[in-house]
Write an enzyme that holds these catalytic residues in place. Structure first.
Site, mmCIF file in Angstrom:
data_model
loop_
_atom_site.group_PDB
_atom_site.id
_atom_site.type_symbol
_atom_site.label_atom_id
_atom_site.label_comp_id
_atom_site.label_asym_id
_atom_site.label_seq_id
_atom_site.Cartn_x
_atom_site.Cartn_y
_atom_site.Cartn_z
ATOM 1 N N LYS A 9 21.077 -30.694 52.709
ATOM 2 C CA LYS A 9 19.855 -30.024 53.729
ATOM 3 C C LYS A 9 20.793 -31.291 55.339
ATOM 4 O O LYS A 9 21.612 -31.140 55.327
ATOM 5 C CB LYS A 9 18.179 -30.383 54.123
ATOM 6 C CG LYS A 9 17.885 -29.976 52.805
ATOM 7 C CD LYS A 9 15.664 -29.774 52.538
ATOM 8 C CE LYS A 9 15.040 -31.206 52.268
ATOM 9 N NZ LYS A 9 13.860 -31.376 52.255
ATOM 10 N N TYR A 49 11.413 -20.874 52.245
ATOM 11 C CA TYR A 49 9.787 -21.555 52.186
ATOM 12 C C TYR A 49 8.362 -20.789 52.629
ATOM 13 O O TYR A 49 8.142 -21.399 53.008
ATOM 14 C CB TYR A 49 10.516 -22.623 53.508
ATOM 15 C CG TYR A 49 11.251 -23.556 52.620
ATOM 16 C CD1 TYR A 49 10.604 -24.392 51.715
ATOM 17 C CD2 TYR A 49 11.859 -24.874 54.162
ATOM 18 C CE1 TYR A 49 11.453 -25.050 51.409
ATOM 19 C CE2 TYR A 49 12.827 -25.707 53.238
ATOM 20 C CZ TYR A 49 12.652 -26.230 52.130
ATOM 21 O OH TYR A 49 13.476 -27.110 51.744
ATOM 22 N N ASN A 112 13.929 -35.611 53.765
ATOM 23 C CA ASN A 112 14.283 -35.768 52.286
ATOM 24 C C ASN A 112 15.758 -35.196 51.668
ATOM 25 O O ASN A 112 15.495 -35.506 50.392
ATOM 26 C CB ASN A 112 12.967 -35.272 51.740
ATOM 27 C CG ASN A 112 12.643 -34.094 51.558
ATOM 28 O OD1 ASN A 112 13.742 -33.713 52.009
ATOM 29 N ND2 ASN A 112 11.863 -34.007 50.875
ATOM 30 N N HIS A 115 16.947 -29.901 48.461
ATOM 31 C CA HIS A 115 16.388 -29.360 48.061
ATOM 32 C C HIS A 115 16.289 -29.134 46.596
ATOM 33 O O HIS A 115 17.967 -28.771 46.381
ATOM 34 C CB HIS A 115 16.512 -27.937 48.618
ATOM 35 C CG HIS A 115 15.413 -26.560 47.851
ATOM 36 N ND1 HIS A 115 14.592 -26.891 47.706
ATOM 37 C CD2 HIS A 115 16.060 -25.457 47.394
ATOM 38 C CE1 HIS A 115 13.021 -25.289 46.819
ATOM 39 N NE2 HIS A 115 15.277 -25.233 46.661
ATOM 40 N N GLU A 126 15.566 -17.755 43.571
ATOM 41 C CA GLU A 126 16.425 -19.546 45.032
ATOM 42 C C GLU A 126 17.961 -18.619 44.937
ATOM 43 O O GLU A 126 18.614 -18.129 46.316
ATOM 44 C CB GLU A 126 16.279 -20.176 44.853
ATOM 45 C CG GLU A 126 14.494 -20.656 45.156
ATOM 46 C CD GLU A 126 13.881 -21.417 45.046
ATOM 47 O OE1 GLU A 126 13.346 -22.288 45.089
ATOM 48 O OE2 GLU A 126 14.962 -22.368 44.840
HETATM 49 P P1 IDP Z 1 10.328 -30.547 46.835
HETATM 50 O O1 IDP Z 1 12.133 -30.052 47.847
HETATM 51 O O2 IDP Z 1 10.505 -31.498 46.262
HETATM 52 O O3 IDP Z 1 10.176 -29.290 46.628
HETATM 53 P P2 IDP Z 1 7.634 -29.214 47.632
HETATM 54 O O4 IDP Z 1 6.800 -29.502 48.369
HETATM 55 O O5 IDP Z 1 8.409 -28.030 47.703
HETATM 56 O O6 IDP Z 1 8.590 -30.595 47.939
HETATM 57 O O7 IDP Z 1 8.014 -28.954 49.820
HETATM 58 C C1 IDP Z 1 9.763 -28.668 50.348
HETATM 59 C C2 IDP Z 1 9.910 -29.036 51.842
HETATM 60 O O8 IDP Z 1 8.919 -29.886 52.899
HETATM 61 C C3 IDP Z 1 9.852 -31.119 51.188
HETATM 62 O O9 IDP Z 1 11.404 -31.349 50.470
HETATM 63 C C4 IDP Z 1 10.273 -31.764 52.356
HETATM 64 O O10 IDP Z 1 11.382 -31.300 53.576
HETATM 65 C C5 IDP Z 1 8.823 -31.009 53.284
HETATM 66 N N1 IDP Z 1 7.771 -31.410 52.786
HETATM 67 C C6 IDP Z 1 7.022 -31.515 52.005
HETATM 68 N N2 IDP Z 1 5.757 -32.121 52.332
HETATM 69 C C7 IDP Z 1 5.890 -32.894 53.493
HETATM 70 C C8 IDP Z 1 4.588 -33.164 53.773
HETATM 71 O O11 IDP Z 1 4.147 -33.670 54.924
HETATM 72 N N3 IDP Z 1 5.418 -33.238 55.613
HETATM 73 C C9 IDP Z 1 6.689 -32.920 55.927
HETATM 74 N N4 IDP Z 1 7.837 -32.084 55.377
HETATM 75 C C10 IDP Z 1 6.917 -31.802 54.124
HETATM 76 MG MG MG Z 2 9.933 -27.214 46.702
#
Ligand code: IDP
Ligand code: MG
Length: 150
Positions: A9, A49, A112, A115, A126
Site C-alpha cells: 500500500k 473495499y 499497515n 493487503h 481480487e
Molecule cells: P486486512 O487488510 O487484514 O484484510 P480488513 O479488516 O479487511 O483487514 O481491513 C482492510 C483494511 O482497512 C486494513 O488493512 C486497514 O488498512 C483498514 N482498517 C481496518 N480496520 C481499521 C480501523 O479500525 N481503522 C482504520 N483502518 C482500518
Molecule cells: Mg481484508
C-alpha cells in the site's frame, strides 16, 4: 494451488518496503505471477473495499489507498491465502506476531503496509479485478519441485 492479490500500500511504497515484501514472499517459496506499479483510482478503491463501505474507517481507507502509488501483485502457492496472511501478520500491527511484516514495520491499523486476499474465492476475484488476463503469467519455476511437494 491458491492465488492471492497482494498490495504494497502507499505507506509501504513511500517507506521503501516494496523489495522487503517481495523478498519475504519469494523466500517463503510463493510464486509471483503478476505485478504492476500503479496509481489506484477512486473507482477501483471503492470496488476493492466495497465490503467495508459504511464502516467508520471507510473514507479514510479510500483516501489512504489512493494517496500514492501501490505495488499490486498476484502470488500463487499451496495454501497461498493462509501463508501470505501469516507472513503479513494480523490487521492491527500491535496484534501481529513478531517476525511478520506488520509487526516488524508498522504501528497503526490505518498504516499497515499491505493487503492480502482473505479466501481462495476472494483471491481469484481480487486478482481478476486488479489484473487483465494477459497481465498474469502462468509459468513453471525451476525450483517448484523443491518447494511444492505435490
Ligand atoms: P486486512 O487488510 O487484514 O484484510 P480488513 O479488516 O479487511 O483487514 O481491513 C482492510 C483494511 O482497512 C486494513 O488493512 C486497514 O488498512 C483498514 N482498517 C481496518 N480496520 C481499521 C480501523 O479500525 N481503522 C482504520 N483502518 C482500518
Ligand atoms: Mg481484508
Amino acid at each position: 494451488m491458491e492465488r492471492s492479490l497482494v498490495l504494497v500500500k502507499p505507506d509501504g511504497v513511500q517507506r521503501g518496503l516494496v523489495g522487503e515484501v517481495i523478498a519475504r514472499l519469494e523466500k517463503r517459496g510463493l510464486l509471483l505471477v503478476g505485478a504492476k506499479f500503479m496509481q489506484v483510482s477512486r473507482e477501483l478503491a471503492e470496488e476493492h473495499y466495497a465490503i467495508h463501505k459504511g464502516k467508520p474507517f471507510y473514507e479514510g481507507l479510500i483516501a489512504y489507498i489512493t494517496s500514492s502509488p501501490v505495488m499490486a501483485m498476484a502470488w500463487e502457492g499451496p495454501s497461498a491465502i493462509a501463508a501470505i496472511r501469516q507472513t503479513m501478520g494480523a490487521t492491527r500491527p500491535l496484534e501481529a506476531a513478531p517476525g511478520t511484516i506488520r509487526h516488524d514495520f508498522a504501528l497503526e491499523v490505518g498504516r499497515n503496509l499491505t493487503h492480502a486476499s482473505d479466501s481462495p474465492e476472494n483471491g481469484l476475484n481480487e486478482t481478476a479485478l486488479w489484473f487483465k488476463n494477459d497481465e498474469l503469467t502462468s509459468w513453471k519455476r525451476a525450483t517448484d519441485p523443491w518447494i511444492f511437494e505435490g
